[in-house]
Design a protein around this motif. Structure first.
Motif, short mmCIF file in Angstrom:
data_model
loop_
_atom_site.label_atom_id
_atom_site.label_comp_id
_atom_site.label_asym_id
_atom_site.label_seq_id
_atom_site.Cartn_x
_atom_site.Cartn_y
_atom_site.Cartn_z
N LEU A 1 0.85 -1.25 -0.27
CA LEU A 1 0.04 -0.44 -0.07
C LEU A 1 1.44 0.98 0.01
O LEU A 1 1.43 0.96 0.61
CB LEU A 1 -0.69 0.12 1.24
CG LEU A 1 -1.88 1.35 1.04
CD1 LEU A 1 -3.45 0.67 0.48
CD2 LEU A 1 -3.05 0.73 2.44
N GLU A 2 0.46 2.28 -1.23
CA GLU A 2 1.26 2.87 -0.89
C GLU A 2 0.66 4.62 -1.65
O GLU A 2 -0.57 4.81 -1.67
CB GLU A 2 2.58 3.21 -2.01
CG GLU A 2 2.97 1.64 -2.58
CD GLU A 2 4.01 1.46 -4.17
OE1 GLU A 2 3.52 2.57 -4.95
OE2 GLU A 2 4.53 1.00 -4.38
N GLU A 3 0.93 5.43 -0.58
CA GLU A 3 0.40 7.22 -1.11
C GLU A 3 0.44 7.05 -3.10
O GLU A 3 0.74 6.54 -3.39
CB GLU A 3 1.21 7.89 -0.22
CG GLU A 3 1.53 8.28 0.88
CD GLU A 3 2.18 9.35 1.04
OE1 GLU A 3 2.72 10.32 0.51
OE2 GLU A 3 3.02 9.35 2.64
N GLY A 4 -1.14 7.66 -3.04
CA GLY A 4 -1.54 8.39 -4.26
C GLY A 4 -2.51 7.45 -4.35
O GLY A 4 -3.38 7.19 -3.67
N CYS A 5 -3.01 7.38 -6.15
CA CYS A 5 -4.20 7.35 -6.65
C CYS A 5 -4.62 5.67 -6.39
O CYS A 5 -3.97 5.35 -6.84
CB CYS A 5 -4.83 7.94 -7.09
SG CYS A 5 -4.47 10.26 -7.27
N TYR A 6 -5.21 4.79 -6.06
CA TYR A 6 -6.22 3.82 -6.41
C TYR A 6 -7.52 4.24 -7.36
O TYR A 6 -8.55 5.06 -6.81
CB TYR A 6 -6.19 3.61 -5.52
CG TYR A 6 -4.85 2.65 -4.50
CD1 TYR A 6 -4.15 0.94 -4.93
CD2 TYR A 6 -4.29 3.52 -3.98
CE1 TYR A 6 -3.34 1.13 -4.34
CE2 TYR A 6 -2.88 2.85 -3.36
CZ TYR A 6 -2.21 1.86 -3.31
OH TYR A 6 -1.39 1.20 -2.87
N THR A 7 -7.67 3.72 -8.36
CA THR A 7 -8.71 3.83 -8.77
C THR A 7 -9.50 2.63 -9.53
O THR A 7 -9.09 1.77 -10.03
CB THR A 7 -8.58 4.84 -10.20
OG1 THR A 7 -7.41 6.22 -10.18
CG2 THR A 7 -8.99 5.53 -11.28
N TYR A 8 -10.94 2.49 -9.72
CA TYR A 8 -11.61 1.80 -10.59
C TYR A 8 -12.46 3.47 -11.65
O TYR A 8 -13.06 4.01 -10.98
CB TYR A 8 -12.73 1.02 -9.69
CG TYR A 8 -13.70 0.22 -10.89
CD1 TYR A 8 -13.06 -1.22 -10.98
CD2 TYR A 8 -14.92 0.79 -10.74
CE1 TYR A 8 -14.45 -1.61 -11.93
CE2 TYR A 8 -15.75 -0.14 -11.40
CZ TYR A 8 -15.38 -1.33 -11.99
OH TYR A 8 -16.28 -1.87 -13.25
N ASP A 9 -12.36 2.25 -12.80
CA ASP A 9 -13.43 3.35 -13.47
C ASP A 9 -13.64 2.76 -14.98
O ASP A 9 -12.82 2.11 -15.56
CB ASP A 9 -12.01 4.33 -14.35
CG ASP A 9 -12.97 5.72 -15.21
OD1 ASP A 9 -14.67 4.99 -15.09
OD2 ASP A 9 -12.57 6.43 -16.17
N ALA A 10 -15.18 1.87 -14.75
CA ALA A 10 -15.84 1.32 -15.78
C ALA A 10 -17.35 1.11 -15.85
O ALA A 10 -17.83 1.56 -14.87
CB ALA A 10 -15.45 -0.27 -15.86
#
Length: 157
Positions: A44-53
Motif C-alpha cells: 500500500l503506497e501513497e497515491g491514487c487507487y482507481t476503478y473506472d468502468a
C-alpha cells in the motif's frame, strides 16, 4: 561373602538400568520448532487507487501514511448521487479500515469503509451494519468480493 557379592552385583545392575533409562529419556528426539516465515507487508503506497468502468468511478487518493492512512475518497456510481469526502483509517492484517466522511446532497455523513489490500489492488469489503447503519457490526467477518477493484494509477491533476 557370596551374599554380599550378590547384593553388590544386584545393586550395580539396578544402578546401571536407571542410568540407561535416564539416558534413553535424554536421547528422545526433540520435536523441531517450526517458525513461520514472515508475512509480506501488503503493498500500500501513497497515491491514487482507481476503478473506472461501466459508468462507475471510484478514487481513493492516499495522501499520508504515518501510523494512520489519510486521504480523499470519491464515489461516482452509475445512477446514484456522487459522494466526495475524506478517509482516515488504519492498515491491519492487509485490511484498510477507516471512516469515510463525505458530503451528499448538502449533508455531511460518516460511514465505515474497508478495503482488502491484495496484489496491488484495493477490494472493498461489505458486511452487516450496526443499528445506525454507519459502522460494521463485525469488521473481522467482512466479505471482500467487490466487482470493482481499485488499481494503483497516476493521480489526475
Amino acid at each position: 561373602m557370596k551374599k554380599l557379592l550378590f547384593v553388590c552385583f544386584a545393586l550395580s545392575v539396578v544402578a546401571s538400568c536407571k542410568t540407561k533409562e535416564s539416558k534413553e529419556v535424554d536421547s528422545v528426539p526433540q520435536e523441531p520448532v517450526t517458525v513461520a516465515p514472515p508475512q509480506p507487508v501488503p503493498a500500500l503506497e501513497e497515491g491514487c487507487y482507481t476503478y473506472d468502468a461501466n459508468g462507475n468511478h471510484i478514487v481513493l487518493e492516499i495522501t499520508e501514511m504515518n501510523g494512520s492512512v489519510l486521504g480523499n475518497l470519491d464515489y461516482a456510481l452509475k445512477e446514484k448521487d456522487a459522494n466526495k469526502g475524506t478517509f482516515a483509517g488504519v492498515l491491519k492484517d492487509s485490511v484498510l479500515l477507516g471512516s469515510y466522511t463525505f458530503m451528499s446532497e448538502g449533508t455531511e455523513s460518516t460511514r465505515e469503509v474497508a478495503f482488502l489490500v491484495k496484489e496491488g489492488q484495493l477490494i472493498e469489503g461489505f458486511g452487516a451494519l450496526d443499528e445506525t447503519g454507519t459502522a460494521f457490526q463485525d469488521p473481522t467477518s467482512l466479505s471482500f468480493s467487490s466487482s470493482m477493484p481499485l488499481s494503483k494509477t497516476d493521480c489526475e491533476p
